[in-house]
Every structure is written in C-alpha cells, then in structure tokens.
Enzyme design. Structure first.
Site, short mmCIF file in Angstrom:
data_model
loop_
_atom_site.label_atom_id
_atom_site.label_comp_id
_atom_site.label_asym_id
_atom_site.label_seq_id
_atom_site.Cartn_x
_atom_site.Cartn_y
_atom_site.Cartn_z
CG ASP A 1 1.30 -0.37 10.35
OD1 ASP A 1 0.14 -0.34 9.89
OD2 ASP A 1 2.26 0.21 9.80
N GLY B 1 0.81 -1.22 0.00
CA GLY B 1 0.00 0.00 0.00
C GLY B 1 0.84 1.26 0.00
NE ARG C 1 -4.48 -1.51 2.13
CZ ARG C 1 -3.29 -1.25 2.67
NH1 ARG C 1 -2.23 -1.96 2.29
NH2 ARG C 1 -3.16 -0.30 3.55
CB SER D 1 -3.70 8.58 5.75
OG SER D 1 -2.91 7.94 4.77
C1 S3P Z 1 2.78 4.17 6.23
C2 S3P Z 1 1.64 4.77 6.74
C3 S3P Z 1 0.57 4.02 7.42
C4 S3P Z 1 1.02 2.62 7.83
C5 S3P Z 1 1.78 1.93 6.74
C6 S3P Z 1 3.01 2.73 6.37
C7 S3P Z 1 3.79 5.01 5.57
O1 S3P Z 1 -0.52 3.90 6.54
O2 S3P Z 1 -0.10 1.84 8.19
O3 S3P Z 1 2.17 0.63 7.15
O4 S3P Z 1 4.92 4.53 5.36
O5 S3P Z 1 3.49 6.17 5.26
P1 S3P Z 1 -1.69 5.01 6.43
O6 S3P Z 1 -1.15 6.22 5.81
O7 S3P Z 1 -2.73 4.37 5.57
O8 S3P Z 1 -2.15 5.20 7.84
#
Ligand code: S3P
Length: 454
Positions: free
Chosen positions: A327, A100, A128, A173
């Site tokens: 996480d 993601g 997602r 986020s």
């Molecule tokens: C992350 C942000 C978080 C986290 C992901 C890594 C990042 O996600 O859950 O494992 O590296 O910016 P979200 O932005 O969806 O909260």
C-alpha cells in the site's frame, strides 16, 4: 461519518519545515480483524486504538447485522461476540463502501454458513475482483450469485456442511489467505492455506490470540502452510491494543523527508516485518529515520520514528518486497520524485487491483505535475530531482484524478507540501476511509492544505 455526495477538491501548498510529534490512527488491517474476530469470539473483547475510519466502521456494522454487539465506552470499543459458528443471517445487504479488506474477509467468514448474504459497495469496490475469494469458497461448497462477473453486488449462500480445502493462494494476497482461513473457522476438519509468498500475518497471529487451533509451518521451498482446525471455540481477548498504522505513517514520514527543514516524530508505529518495507526502502535511500522506543504492544513490535529532511538517492526496490509495502508505493513514488537518480519499483501487478489502478493513477499524477517517470505493466520508474524540477520546470501545478482512492489523494497532497507549485487532488473525501485525522495532523505539522473552489 459517510462522505458527502459531491467531490471535495483539496490543494497542498509548499510548506516551510514540518515539525512536531504525531500519532497516526490504529492499523487498518488489525482494526478490521478486531471487529471480525471480536464479533465472532464468545465473550467480551475490549479494543483500544481502533481506527475509526469508514472502512472499519463498515466492518463493525456488518458484524452487528450478524449478531455481534459493539459499543463505545470512552476510548475503547466493547465487542460482545456471538461465538464461533453462531453468526445470524443478515436481514439486509451488507454495505462495505470502499473497503476491500472488509468485504473479502467477511465473505470468507460467512461463506460456509447455511444462509444467504448479499454484499454491496461503492463504485471503486464494485470494480474490484472478488473471484480471488469466491473461487476457494466455491471449492468449499459456497454458491455465488453475481450478474457482473464476480464483482459486487453479489450474493452467497453456504452449503449445509462446508468442505475443508487445502488452497494454494495464486497471488500474494493477505485478504485471500485470510478469507480462506476465516471460512475454515466454521468448516469441519482442517482447512489449509499454502502461501508461497508471505504476506501480512495478522490473521494467523490474531486467530492464535483468540484461541483458534492454528499452526504455521514453512516447507523446503519457503512456502508457508497454515492449518486451521474448524469449529473449535474462539475466546474473547480481554484487551486488544491496536498499534499505529504503518501505511498511514508513510504520509508524514515521506512529507518530513521531502520538505526542507522538517523534523517529525511519528509515535507508536507498528513495525511487524511484513509491514515494514517502506521504512526499509527509505533507509536504503539514505533517509534519516531514527527508530526509537522499540517495544511490544498487543503482541506486535512498535516504535517511534524520528524523521528529518534528507537527501535521498534512488534505489531498485526488489519485487520480493512488494507484499511488505504493497500500500506504500504511491507515497514512495513521491519520495522518489525528490531522490537523485531513477528509482525502480518492481513486482507491482497487484497495484492494478487496489482501490484504483494505483500504478496508472500514480503515473498520471506524476505526469500532471511534471515528474519524470515510466509506467510498465508491473513496474514504475521515477527519475527524481532533489530541487524538485522536471523537464518542464518546477514540479507541481497539476490536478490529480484520485479515482475514489484515499492513498492516491494523500500521496499527492504530501507531494504538494514540497513542490514549488501547488498540487491539487480532485477529491479528498475518501481520505476518511483510512485516515480521518490526516488533514488536521498535516496542518498541525505545518502543512498548508486548502479547499478549492469554495
Ligand atoms: C490487507 C491486505 C492487502 C492490502 C490491504 C489490506 C489486509 O490487500 O493491500 O490494504 O488487511 O489483509 P491484498 O490482500 O489484496 O494484497
């Protein structure tokens, strides 16, 4: 390093004490950004400590497909970047697998380019939501073609000249914040992200290190205003050291806390305050965690953590802490299963859109292993027992559906090192996305993990 096509069930069996010193792999968030920013900046960035998980490798592959050169020399990755604004149009779809962070940040990075790019991923990533990143990109002039309602697979095409925006991030986020800032890099003028709730700050910090013109101010309401001036030069960072991942560290930490007789040191853990919510919560629960050897590494605070088996007490985890440990809730639930009383975790709505619906997946796994809990729309309670006994007897004996989610797999394997009866996860392949060394590291500490049905 791609996982095979058939699920690989794995079982954890009650361990004697866990003992030893371990190092967890490099931080996933920083590793993705090392490839993205190193691949973009002019010059050569040397990265050490990089996480060689499938997610990060996918980001490296994408940057290569857009002109960056990346090679391995001994322990280091040498990244020759293209220069800001100089990415090349990828010839084939960019496949991000399970990642993601990789896909969302890369969409932001290439969004304003006047070329097309197609993004694909595995079944989990294709479920997602991508609208959270596509919406601000659309405001900047990016066209999106998607047949599945802002989910992968999808294609984007940037305008001839992107428009800078001021964007208030509607959910907590770091990925959305980062995607907008990265889009701002190739946009004329100032792109501003307003972040009412602070999230991990690696993008801001690292972009500063790469020479971007970026400022952060906090207003009277506590919202952070991050302003980035686009189309300036980005310069390579000579030596970029990636500290150990606190999210990965959570697994040996919790295992040591819940397995009697354990005494484990996890070395070189990133202690950035936006990532330290799990350790803070465990300390509140009475965990014996000694924070030693505190130092700076690659512009970040790091420390070694000595963790010993502890009698834990339930706590209420405030919703405000969620972004700083987002996480880590699955593994915290495993600690809570052994704590005296009912632990309540609040503000968990974002858990529903991770690699799986983690709130539902954790609840189902707890149910399968006889652990008292309640799942709410955005909260989870776990009623623990230091002896590891639930309403139907000793914990364990269940099989957990992992839904292509690495952290669900690792969390329940940690649980099984402490429960009287074994805990089985239906598929351990995804562990390689973030922590390829997990099984060997746990075995090295004295855990017993065994293949099932072989
Ligand atoms: C992350 C942000 C978080 C986290 C992901 C890594 C990042 O996600 O859950 O494992 O590296 O910016 P979200 O932005 O969806 O909260």
């Amino acid at each position: 390093m791609q996982a095979g096509a058939t699920p690989r069930p794995l079982r954890a069996i009650k361990a004697g004490g866990l003992n030893g010193r371990v190092r967890v792999p490099g931080d996933k968030s920083i590793s993705h950004r090392a490839f993205l920013f190193g691949g973009l900046a002019a010059g050569t960035t040397r990265v050490t400590g990089l996480l060689e998980g499938e997610d990060v490798i996918a980001t490296g592959r994408a940057m290569r497909a857009m002109g960056a050169q990346i090679r391995k020399e001994g322990d280091a990755y040498i990244v020759d970047g293209v220069g800001n604004g100089c990415l090349l149009e990828p010839e084939a779809p960019l496949d991000f697998g399970n990642a993601g962070t990789g896909v969302r940040l890369t969409m932001g990075l290439v969004g304003p380019y006047d070329f097309g790019a197609t993004f694909v991923g595995d079944a989990s990533l294709s479920r997602r939501p991508m609208g959270r990143v596509l919406d601000p990109l659309r405001l900047m002039g990016v066209q999106v073609v998607s047949r599945s309602g802002d989910r992968l697979p999808l294609s984007i095409h940037g305008p001839r000249a992107a428009a800078p925006i001021s964007y208030r991030v509607p959910m907590a986020s770091a990925q959305v914040k980062s995607a907008v800032l990265l889009a701002g890099l190739n946009t004329p003028g100032v792109t501003t992200v307003i972040e009412p709730v602070m999230t991990r700050d690696h993008t801001e910090k690292m972009l500063q290190g790469f020479g971007a013109e970026i400022s952060v101010e906090t207003d009277g309401e506590g919202a952070r205003h991050i302003a980035l001036t686009g189309q300036g030069p980005l310069r390579a960072v000579e030596n970029l050291e990636v500290p150990g991942d606190p999210s990965s560290a959570g697994f040996p930490i919790v295992a040591a806390l819940i397995v009697p007789g354990s005494d484990v040191v996890v070395e070189n853990v990133l202690m950035n305050p936006t990532r330290a919510g799990l350790v803070e919560t465990l300390l509140e629960m009475g965990a014996s965690i000694e924070i030693t050897n505190q130092r700076q590494s690659g512009g970040e605070a790091v420390a070694d953590l000595r963790v010993r088996h502890s009698q834990l007490t339930a706590v209420d985890v405030p919703a405000e802490r969620a972004p700083f440990m987002i996480d880590e809730y699955p593994v915290l639930a495993m600690a809570a299963a052994f704590a005296e009383g009912t632990t309540r975790m609040n503000g968990l709505d974002e858990l529903r859109v991770k690699e799986s619906d983690r709130l539902a997946a954790v609840a189902a796994g707890l149910a399968a292993n006889g652990i008292r809990h309640e799942e709410g729309p955005d909260f989870l309670t776990v009623t623990g027992d230091p002896e590891g006994r639930g309403p139907s007897g000793f914990y364990g004996g269940g099989t957990v559906a992992t839904h292509l989610d690495h952290r669900i797999a690792m969390s329940f394997l940690v649980l099984g090192t402490a429960t009287q009866n074994p805990v089985t996860v239906d598929d351990a392949r995804m562990i390689a996305t973030s922590f390829p060394e997990f099984e060997a590291m746990m075995a090295g500490l004295g855990a017993e993990l065994m293949a099932v049905g072989a």
